[in-house]
Design an enzyme around this catalytic site. Sequence first.
Site, PDB file in Angstrom:
ATOM      1  N   ARG A  64     -34.873  -0.945  44.740  1.00  0.00           N
ATOM      2  CA  ARG A  64     -36.189  -1.532  44.918  1.00  0.00           C
ATOM      3  C   ARG A  64     -37.177  -0.439  45.307  1.00  0.00           C
ATOM      4  O   ARG A  64     -36.881   0.401  46.161  1.00  0.00           O
ATOM      5  CB  ARG A  64     -36.161  -2.616  46.002  1.00  0.00           C
ATOM      6  CG  ARG A  64     -35.591  -3.948  45.552  1.00  0.00           C
ATOM      7  CD  ARG A  64     -36.551  -4.665  44.614  1.00  0.00           C
ATOM      8  NE  ARG A  64     -36.098  -5.995  44.238  1.00  0.00           N
ATOM      9  CZ  ARG A  64     -35.407  -6.260  43.143  1.00  0.00           C
ATOM     10  NH1 ARG A  64     -35.046  -5.273  42.325  1.00  0.00           N
ATOM     11  NH2 ARG A  64     -35.065  -7.507  42.851  1.00  0.00           N
ATOM     12  N   GLU A  69     -45.427  -2.166  40.167  1.00  0.00           N
ATOM     13  CA  GLU A  69     -44.984  -2.055  38.772  1.00  0.00           C
ATOM     14  C   GLU A  69     -45.817  -2.970  37.888  1.00  0.00           C
ATOM     15  O   GLU A  69     -45.921  -4.162  38.161  1.00  0.00           O
ATOM     16  CB  GLU A  69     -43.505  -2.423  38.657  1.00  0.00           C
ATOM     17  CG  GLU A  69     -42.579  -1.488  39.420  1.00  0.00           C
ATOM     18  CD  GLU A  69     -41.116  -1.904  39.342  1.00  0.00           C
ATOM     19  OE1 GLU A  69     -40.804  -2.917  38.641  1.00  0.00           O
ATOM     20  OE2 GLU A  69     -40.286  -1.242  39.978  1.00  0.00           O
ATOM     21  N   HIS A 122     -38.211   0.432  35.028  1.00  0.00           N
ATOM     22  CA  HIS A 122     -37.305  -0.610  35.533  1.00  0.00           C
ATOM     23  C   HIS A 122     -36.336  -1.079  34.435  1.00  0.00           C
ATOM     24  O   HIS A 122     -36.195  -2.278  34.151  1.00  0.00           O
ATOM     25  CB  HIS A 122     -38.100  -1.802  36.074  1.00  0.00           C
ATOM     26  CG  HIS A 122     -37.372  -2.552  37.146  1.00  0.00           C
ATOM     27  ND1 HIS A 122     -37.995  -3.082  38.251  1.00  0.00           N
ATOM     28  CD2 HIS A 122     -36.066  -2.852  37.293  1.00  0.00           C
ATOM     29  CE1 HIS A 122     -37.110  -3.687  39.026  1.00  0.00           C
ATOM     30  NE2 HIS A 122     -35.929  -3.561  38.457  1.00  0.00           N
TER      31      HIS A 122
END
Length: 315
Positions: free
Chosen positions: A234, A263, A282
């Site tokens: 994270r 993000e 990601h």
Amino acid sequence: MTALSDCVVVVTPRSFGAHDNGLRQELETEVGEVRYWPGPLSAEELTPLVADADGLLAGLDEVAGAVFEQAPRLRVVARYGVGVDRVDLEAAKRHDVTVTVTPGANANAVAELTIAFLLALARPVTAGRDRVRAGQWPALQGVELEGRTLGLIGLGRIGSLVAGKARGLGLRVLAHDPLVEESELAELVPLGRLAAESDFLSLHAPLTGETRGIVGCSLLERLKPGAALINTARGELVDEAALVWALEEGPLRAVALDVLAEEPPPADHPLLSRDDVLITPHIGPHTMEATTAMGRIALDELLAVLSGRTPRFAL
């Protein structure tokens, strides 16, 4: 209780059913209406979409208290993954909404990306590609992984898989995890020793009040000189301003990140233009195998709750 055939379900993960169209077909056959809204969505975007929904198959969406307050029919949030830091669990409980996860479905995918980052930080693969494209042919120096030390913050499913794969590459593996009392895969050590002895430090902890910002100045300044950092967990585990300091003035040599606190990041994010930072969007859980497994489990959990059955992975 609304019959399954009359239920409305909102689906936000873009990859749901991408590699197994049978998942979408099954959902559309079982329930009354399916609405696909590609996320991740903010709470403001999500709230009107689930106002009359019975189920939400959610990705990295912000499922805040306001979402539950404005969705009186909502009975289940089936998380596509294991992180629930963006779901207000207290609000879900107050509104009698079941929250489920997909444990283990993407663990190997994230672990393999971690190993890919480890190799990319050891050998200048991306720099070599860029130099060749620029018409150069330099002898770029790297290091070998065998005999070096990998430190893991977090030794759950993903951390344990990383430890096993890293040992296969000849790395010595240390780990810090207050919830783990013993391990055959890694030597458990205090956080300070982990920082001081690790050539590579990799993050695999969940985001909690205790772990938020765990990688800040106080930890970074204790790193072994020339260490490299990997984060596939994270973004909020890391103080990004402190990370810039550690790269410019501290002991940190390089960083590989698959996650950021925001993000996508703003165009002027200070880490984006650095040659000593590798950032990917990601991609950790996004393999054909992992997305299919996550979709299967999330769908089973969603249908179980809407059918009045007990789900396997409710929080």
